[in-house]
Design an enzyme around this catalytic site. Sequence first.
Site, short mmCIF file in Angstrom:
data_model
loop_
_atom_site.label_atom_id
_atom_site.label_comp_id
_atom_site.label_asym_id
_atom_site.label_seq_id
_atom_site.Cartn_x
_atom_site.Cartn_y
_atom_site.Cartn_z
N ALA A 153 -0.84 6.60 8.67
CA ALA A 153 0.20 5.87 8.23
C ALA A 153 1.55 5.15 7.26
CB ALA A 153 -0.91 4.30 8.32
N PHE A 170 -9.91 4.56 5.43
CA PHE A 170 -9.09 2.52 5.83
C PHE A 170 -10.14 1.95 6.92
CE2 PHE A 170 -6.75 -0.42 8.24
CZ PHE A 170 -6.29 -0.95 6.79
N ASP A 171 -10.55 1.01 6.38
CA ASP A 171 -11.29 0.07 6.99
C ASP A 171 -11.53 -0.21 8.50
OD1 ASP A 171 -8.70 -1.82 7.75
OD2 ASP A 171 -10.04 -3.54 7.30
N ASP A 220 -5.33 10.59 8.83
CA ASP A 220 -4.80 9.16 8.96
C ASP A 220 -3.44 9.69 8.08
OD1 ASP A 220 -4.54 6.49 9.08
OD2 ASP A 220 -6.41 6.14 8.47
N HIS A 224 -14.38 -9.37 6.74
CA HIS A 224 -13.05 -10.59 6.27
C HIS A 224 -11.71 -11.03 6.88
CE1 HIS A 224 -11.68 -6.29 7.08
NE2 HIS A 224 -10.63 -6.91 6.99
N LYS A 263 3.53 0.48 10.21
CA LYS A 263 3.80 1.29 8.33
C LYS A 263 4.85 1.93 8.58
CE LYS A 263 -0.30 -0.45 8.59
NZ LYS A 263 -1.83 0.65 8.44
N TYR A 279 7.06 3.55 34.66
CA TYR A 279 5.79 3.10 34.47
C TYR A 279 4.91 4.28 34.46
CZ TYR A 279 0.03 2.35 34.46
OH TYR A 279 -1.08 2.58 34.60
C1 LIG Z 1 -2.74 0.19 8.60
C2 LIG Z 1 -3.38 1.40 8.64
C3 LIG Z 1 -4.76 1.12 9.67
C4 LIG Z 1 -5.15 1.07 11.58
O1 LIG Z 1 -3.78 0.63 12.19
P1 LIG Z 1 -3.53 -0.86 12.70
O2 LIG Z 1 -2.32 -0.33 13.14
O3 LIG Z 1 -3.94 -1.90 11.60
O4 LIG Z 1 -4.98 -0.83 13.97
C5 LIG Z 1 -5.63 2.87 9.63
N1 LIG Z 1 -5.47 3.59 8.52
C6 LIG Z 1 -4.45 3.35 7.54
C7 LIG Z 1 -4.67 4.05 6.56
C8 LIG Z 1 -3.64 2.20 7.95
O5 LIG Z 1 -3.16 1.71 6.50
#
Ligand SMILES: *Cc1c(COP(=O)(O)O)cnc(C)c1O
Length: 459
Positions: free
Chosen positions: A217, A124-125, A215, A450, A258, A72
């Site tokens: 990813a 991002f969404d 961000d 969506h 990603k 843990y």
């Molecule tokens: C996928 C993604 C996110 C969110 O990540 P999740 O692992 O799907 O929750 C945030 N920003 C970008 C640019 C992404 O491609």
Amino acid sequence: MELPFAESYKMKTVEHIRRSTREERIRWIKEARYNLFNLRSSHVFIDLLTDSGTGAMSDKQWSAMMLGDESYAGASSYYKLKEAITDITGFDYFLPTHQGRAAENVLFSTMIKEGDIVPGNSHFDTTKGHIEFRKAHAIDCTIDEAFHTELDHPFKGNVDLGKLEAVLKKYPKERIPLIMVTITCNSSGGQPVSIENMKAVKKLAGQYDIPVFFDSARFAENAYFIKMREEAFKDKPIREIVHEMFAQADGMTMSSKKDAIVNMGGFIGFRSRELFEKASMFTIMFEGFINYGGMSGRDMNALAQGLYEGTEFDYLETRINQVAYLGKQLRDYGIPIQYPYGGHAIFIDAKRFLPNLPKEEFVAQTLGVELYIEGGVRGVEIGTLLADRDPDTRKNRYPELELLRLAIPRRVYTNNHMDYVAAAVINVFDRRREITKGLKILKEAPIMRHFTVELDRVR
Ligand SMILES: *Cc1c(COP(=O)(O)O)cnc(C)c1O
């Protein structure tokens, strides 16, 4: 004879996929209410819905999983991940989370309050969702070039410094908790941001005393594009470029699903110990103790290994070449796609593909349904459905770009699969004039609709 390009890996495990008939697919997509998220994966032949968590882990990652420490607190897996994150990104402090949006949830709980403004480049969404959920506003400062799909520009993810400065001038500092720079820019077509632009953003943000977060990813794909397209970096190794990129940020959120090539995981990186400590409370509340934050020990081990594999030049070259391989076939046929090709996906310009459809009938979604029926290929809409309704007026937002994204999972499909996808898209393109009716909404959620929306054909 010059030796041709070939993948930098071979296969050790395979998974069967089944082709279906057009009749089956017409039935299945109707049962799915014309929402591609509602399809069973067994009803999909080639799944390009997302590159998120859909990659193939390596033998080294799988073996690292066997060594996971499931304690843990103070697990060796935690320290292994910490070392890898600091080594690759340069951030000294980090918090694990179960995925990228969880990182956003923790970070934004710490930093964003009602009425705040978060400027950035094509948020991002989920990022936008988490901002708007807190009754704050995301302001898109992406360069205009990004919205012209045919225009060749090496860094269509770049932040427009004029637009950014206008926002920084207009609102008081207290209302701008951070600037969010997305690398690469998913929503505008997997387009990279140059180091030059990152430096300029950081400098401008510094003048207004506002922190910059990435961000991240697809940070490794962004670094690959910098190496290929930004003169000053062409001889630098990927990991050095990655360091230089992150040196322009005060922190980062990461969806490890990603570029870290794991099926689940995420994290936040910080330079400030104070912010890390503040955010730790939310991690404990939402994700778990700060030594695992929603991940098991074995997942952290796989992620640590994935961060290294995802930043290897040979791997990135293989991956980005495959995306371009698909893109070139479509472009050569005259299909309107975002150009240059993105790092993780090909984005079809649905408005230009189906010019006869009115924007009220969800053009990119309609194209996605047609492509599925044509070949069992599943893409995803990046358009009006995704753009959601305006939080204040509740009116549909019609984004400048209405795209169908074909995201390529990492190390999963061969170029034969890409040939198949290209043929399916071309077949739909050949019959595009017969597609004169789109879709209408039967049912939708108040935010991020969506994923669960239910649709029917317009008669
Ligand atoms: C996928 C993604 C996110 C969110 O990540 P999740 O692992 O799907 O929750 C945030 N920003 C970008 C640019 C992404 O491609």
